[in-house]
Structures are given as structure tokens and as C-alpha cells.
Design an enzyme around this catalytic site. Structure first.
Site, PDB file in Angstrom:
ATOM      1  N   ALA A   1      50.002  79.932  65.726  1.00 45.69           N
ATOM      2  CA  ALA A   1      48.809  79.285  65.143  1.00 45.69           C
ATOM      3  C   ALA A   1      49.177  77.925  64.568  1.00 45.69           C
ATOM      4  O   ALA A   1      48.428  76.955  64.712  1.00 45.69           O
ATOM      5  CB  ALA A   1      48.212  80.182  64.060  1.00 45.69           C
ATOM      6  N   ALA A   2      50.352  77.837  63.918  1.00 46.38           N
ATOM      7  CA  ALA A   2      50.750  76.563  63.295  1.00 46.38           C
ATOM      8  C   ALA A   2      50.992  75.494  64.364  1.00 46.38           C
ATOM      9  O   ALA A   2      50.605  74.337  64.182  1.00 46.38           O
ATOM     10  CB  ALA A   2      52.004  76.778  62.450  1.00 46.38           C
TER      11      ALA A   2
ATOM     12  N   ASP B   1      45.057  84.154  60.958  1.00 50.82           N
ATOM     13  CA  ASP B   1      46.250  83.298  61.054  1.00 50.82           C
ATOM     14  C   ASP B   1      45.853  81.831  61.221  1.00 50.82           C
ATOM     15  O   ASP B   1      46.314  80.964  60.490  1.00 50.82           O
ATOM     16  CB  ASP B   1      47.130  83.719  62.250  1.00 50.82           C
ATOM     17  CG  ASP B   1      47.873  85.009  61.991  1.00 50.82           C
ATOM     18  OD1 ASP B   1      47.523  85.724  61.046  1.00 50.82           O
ATOM     19  OD2 ASP B   1      48.813  85.314  62.758  1.00 50.82           O
TER      20      ASP B   1
ATOM     21  N   GLY C   1      52.964  83.371  61.747  1.00 51.62           N
ATOM     22  CA  GLY C   1      51.929  82.471  62.261  1.00 51.62           C
ATOM     23  C   GLY C   1      52.460  81.253  62.999  1.00 51.62           C
ATOM     24  O   GLY C   1      51.808  80.205  62.994  1.00 51.62           O
ATOM     25  N   SER C   2      53.628  81.392  63.648  1.00 51.99           N
ATOM     26  CA  SER C   2      54.200  80.194  64.293  1.00 51.99           C
ATOM     27  C   SER C   2      53.307  79.673  65.413  1.00 51.99           C
ATOM     28  O   SER C   2      53.114  78.466  65.556  1.00 51.99           O
ATOM     29  CB  SER C   2      55.617  80.457  64.795  1.00 51.99           C
ATOM     30  OG  SER C   2      55.593  81.290  65.913  1.00 51.99           O
TER      31      SER C   2
ATOM     32  N   ALA D   1      57.750  86.688  64.191  1.00 48.92           N
ATOM     33  CA  ALA D   1      58.186  87.225  62.904  1.00 48.92           C
ATOM     34  C   ALA D   1      57.020  87.427  61.943  1.00 48.92           C
ATOM     35  O   ALA D   1      57.212  87.607  60.746  1.00 48.92           O
ATOM     36  CB  ALA D   1      59.217  86.291  62.279  1.00 48.92           C
TER      37      ALA D   1
ATOM     38  N   PRO E   1      59.905  80.940  61.817  1.00 51.25           N
ATOM     39  CA  PRO E   1      60.504  81.911  62.727  1.00 51.25           C
ATOM     40  C   PRO E   1      59.467  82.430  63.740  1.00 51.25           C
ATOM     41  O   PRO E   1      58.311  82.665  63.382  1.00 51.25           O
ATOM     42  CB  PRO E   1      61.000  83.035  61.826  1.00 51.25           C
ATOM     43  CG  PRO E   1      60.704  82.650  60.433  1.00 51.25           C
ATOM     44  CD  PRO E   1      59.990  81.344  60.407  1.00 51.25           C
ATOM     45  N   VAL E   2      59.910  82.549  64.996  1.00 55.31           N
ATOM     46  CA  VAL E   2      59.000  82.986  66.071  1.00 55.31           C
ATOM     47  C   VAL E   2      58.984  84.517  66.124  1.00 55.31           C
ATOM     48  O   VAL E   2      59.995  85.164  65.824  1.00 55.31           O
ATOM     49  CB  VAL E   2      59.490  82.388  67.420  1.00 55.31           C
ATOM     50  CG1 VAL E   2      58.637  82.860  68.578  1.00 55.31           C
ATOM     51  CG2 VAL E   2      59.472  80.864  67.353  1.00 55.31           C
TER      52      VAL E   2
HETATM   53  C1  MEV Z   1      48.780  89.101  62.277  1.00 59.08           C
HETATM   54  O1  MEV Z   1      49.287  88.064  61.470  1.00 59.08           O
HETATM   55  C2  MEV Z   1      47.701  89.830  61.549  1.00 59.08           C
HETATM   56  C3  MEV Z   1      47.065  90.968  62.325  1.00 59.08           C
HETATM   57  O2  MEV Z   1      46.099  91.545  61.438  1.00 59.08           O
HETATM   58  C4  MEV Z   1      46.391  90.506  63.591  1.00 59.08           C
HETATM   59  C5  MEV Z   1      45.149  89.661  63.353  1.00 59.08           C
HETATM   60  O3  MEV Z   1      44.602  89.660  62.270  1.00 59.08           O
HETATM   61  O4  MEV Z   1      44.719  89.001  64.315  1.00 59.08           O
HETATM   62  C6  MEV Z   1      48.074  92.055  62.659  1.00 59.08           C
END
Ligand code: MEV
Length: 324
Positions: free
Chosen positions: A110-111, A152, A107-108, A104, A101-102
Site C-alpha cells: 500500500a505504501a 491499509d 503495509g509495504s 510482514a 519489511p515486505v
Molecule cells: C492486513 O493488514 C489487514 C487484514 O485485515 C486484511 C484487510 O483488512 O484487508 C488482514
């Protein structure tokens, strides 16, 4: 020539989001039930160097040269070519799809970056280490929000549970027994950039107050690492609950997330918290075989848009990692 393919998982943060941006430890796990996939097919009949990018989930069907240079996909492809010192790519079509899911907190972005880096290097007949993949994808993360911690792209690259501290080598966590979680989507999109930005403003206004919260979260992550490594799952649940209360104090939760967290706990989850940037996106609930179904039903009754069951895989300590 057959298509070259690669994929990367989604992710959840078990403990420590936000505080991790400010140097405190956090723990994240890959979510293999949802993945981003990239396939690259040579197109010998296309004009030399022409790269077509097709990503139906974001309604994208474009030539690479028509994308803005700051577009994450443009930047990912050009940074791989620069890194490998390749001036011209063979004509090809890059197809990107994802079940993550985007917006959400899973980590979409990064993936997609990691899957694209892996597929492209393989298509170019080169190899790249996990560390190099992680470093390249970290640069792309900076487009999504300016101050990423790197957690992420790290968890998505290595595909295993990690204990992460910004700027330090990634620590492996020993997971003696697998354990299960439900990931529950509020259906409300969350912008990591704006939540991280709002918290930064609060931190600039009241640094002492927010730093205390970050310290407490860091302590919870340390304790959670021990709880995981000694298989004390109920203790881990309690630490997740405490982490959620602190995230509420940071102002990054929402009434919908709090409601679902409460519902999961009432239905028997060992612990529950938001996961990712917050304000929307997903929450996670720590369950076992006996509570899984009843917690899942409670979440749907209380407004969950989707519930994914995932498992944190068992993992022994490794002695020889190639690129550490
Ligand atoms: C996002 O998945 C996690 C955060 O801590 C941001 C980050 O670590 O870059 C909110």
C-alpha cells in the site's frame, strides 16, 4: 528538471485485523520510522513515452511496457494516467525504494502504491486529493488480496491514526497524549492473501462461530477507541491482549507470534498482539519509557529479528478537512 519525490509510511493495526474485512471496526496507525519512497526523473533523451522502473528491493529494472499489465506497478501507473485522462507520459525513470519489511503485515504494498500515485501526479503537474489517492490505491490493493478492507491504503494515505469501518467515512481519533509501541518482526514471511483466504474458508464452513469472533473484535475496537481518546493506555493494553486471544481462535496466529506476545507481556508490556494478517510478520507491544528497553531486550532474547520503536502521535479533533 530535478527529480520529483514522494513517500508514504508503513502501518500497524492496533486492533481489528481480519474482522475489518467483514465490516467490523479496526484501528490502525502509520509507522513513520519505515517508509516507501518514489522519485521520478524526466529523461528527455529517452524514446518518447519510455518509462524505466527501478526497484532494487524487488530486483526490478524494467521498462513499463515490459511489465505484465496485472503487475501492481504497471496498474498503479496506468490507473493514475487514466484517472487524469493523460494519454502519453513524458519519458522518465521511476525509482522505488522502501525500508518497510515486505510480507510482514506492515503495509509495504500500500505504501509503494500511495507514494507512486503522489509522485506521479506531481511529476505530471497535477494535483490529487487524499480521498482520490486512497480510492486509487484501494484498487491496487485488490491485486495483493481479493477482499481488502481498505484499512491499509487508508492509514498509509492519510498518515494518521484512523478508526476504520469498510465502506464508511474514515473517523479521526483524538489522541490526547502520544504513546509508544514496539514492533517486533518474527522474520517469517506472511502472505495476507493466503491467511485471509484460509479464514474465509473457515467462515464459509462455520459462519456462526466465526461471526461471533468478529463481533467480539468489533466490540474491542470500539472500546479501544474510547480508551485511546481518554488516554487509558493500560486499558488499551488489556484490549490488545484480548484481541490477540481471539486472533488465536481464528487460527491466524503462530507459535512464534504467541511466544513473542507472551515474552513482551512477561517483560512488562501493557499489552501485546499480532498485527496485520498474522501467521508470521510482526507483533506489537504497548510500552512506556520505563518498560521499553526491558521489553525490547526480552523480544530479542526470544527470537525477534528486528524491533522498531514507534510512537502514536497526539492528535486533536480537526474541524475542516478538505476532502471529507
Ligand atoms: C492486513 O493488514 C489487514 C487484514 O485485515 C486484511 C484487510 O483488512 O484487508 C488482514
Amino acid at each position: 528538471m530535478p527529480a520529483i519525490t514522494a513517500s508514504a509510511p508503513g502501518k500497524i493495526i492496533l486492533l481489528g485485523e481480519h474482522a475489518v474485512v467483514y465490516g467490523r471496526p479496526a484501528i490502525a496507525s502509520p509507522v513513520n520510522e519505515v517508509r516507501a519512497s518514489v522519485s521520478i526523473m524526466a529523461e528527455p533523451l529517452s524514446p518518447p513515452g519510455a518509462v524505466r522502473i527501478i526497484a532494487p528491493e524487488i530486483n526490478l529494472n524494467s521498462w513499463l511496457h515490459d511489465l505484465q499489465q496485472s503487475h501492481p506497478l504497471h496498474l498503479t501507473i496506468t490507473s493514475v494516467l487514466d484517472f487524469l485522462a493523460i494519454k502519453r507520459i513524458q519519458s522518465c525513470t521511476v525509482r522505488i525504494s522502501s525500508t518497510i519489511p515486505v510480507s510482514a503485515g506492515m503495509g509495504s504494498g500500500a505504501a509503494v502504491s500511495v507514494a507512486l500515485i503522489k509522485a506521479l501526479t506531481a511529476f505530471l503537474g497535477r494535483s490529487i486529493s487524499e480521498k482520490q489517492t486512497c480510492d486509487l490505491s484501494f484498487e491496487i490493493e485488490k491485486i495483493y488480496h481479493k477482499t481488502p478492507s481498505g484499512i491499509d491504503n487508508s492509514v498509509v494515505t492519510y498518515g494518521r491514526t484512523i478508526y476504520f469501518e469498510k465502506g464508511k467515512e474514515i473517523d479521526q481519533i483524538v489522541v490526547p497524549q502520544p504513546f509508544e509501541l514496539l514492533i517486533c518482526d518474527t522474520g517469517i514471511p506472511s502472505s495476507t492473501a493466503s491467511v485471509v483466504g484460509d479464514l474465509r474458508s473457515a467462515w464459509l464452513e462455520q459462519p456462526e462461530k466465526i461471526e461471533i469472533l468478529f463481533d467480539r473484535v468489533g466490540e474491542l475496537s470500539r472500546k479501544a477507541c474510547v480508551a485511546i481518546e481518554t488516554n487509558k493506555i493500560e486499558e488499551l493494553g488489556g484490549l490488545m491482549n484480548e484481541n490477540h486471544s481471539i486472533l488465536v481462535q481464528m487460527g491466524v496466529s503462530s507459535s512464534e507470534l504467541d511466544h513473542l506476545v507472551e515474552a513482551a507481556r512477561r517483560a512488562g508490556a501493557f499489552g501485546a498482539k499480532l498485527s496485520g494478517a498474522g501467521r508470521g510478520g510482526n507483533m506489537i507491544a504497548l510500552i512506556n519509557k520505563a518498560t521499553s528497553e526491558v521489553v525490547s531486550q526480552a523480544l530479542f532474547q526470544e527470537g525477534a529479528k528486528r524491533v522498531i520503536k514507534t510512537c502514536v502521535q497526539a492528535r486533536k479533533k480537526e474541524t475542516n478537512e478538505d476532502d471529507r
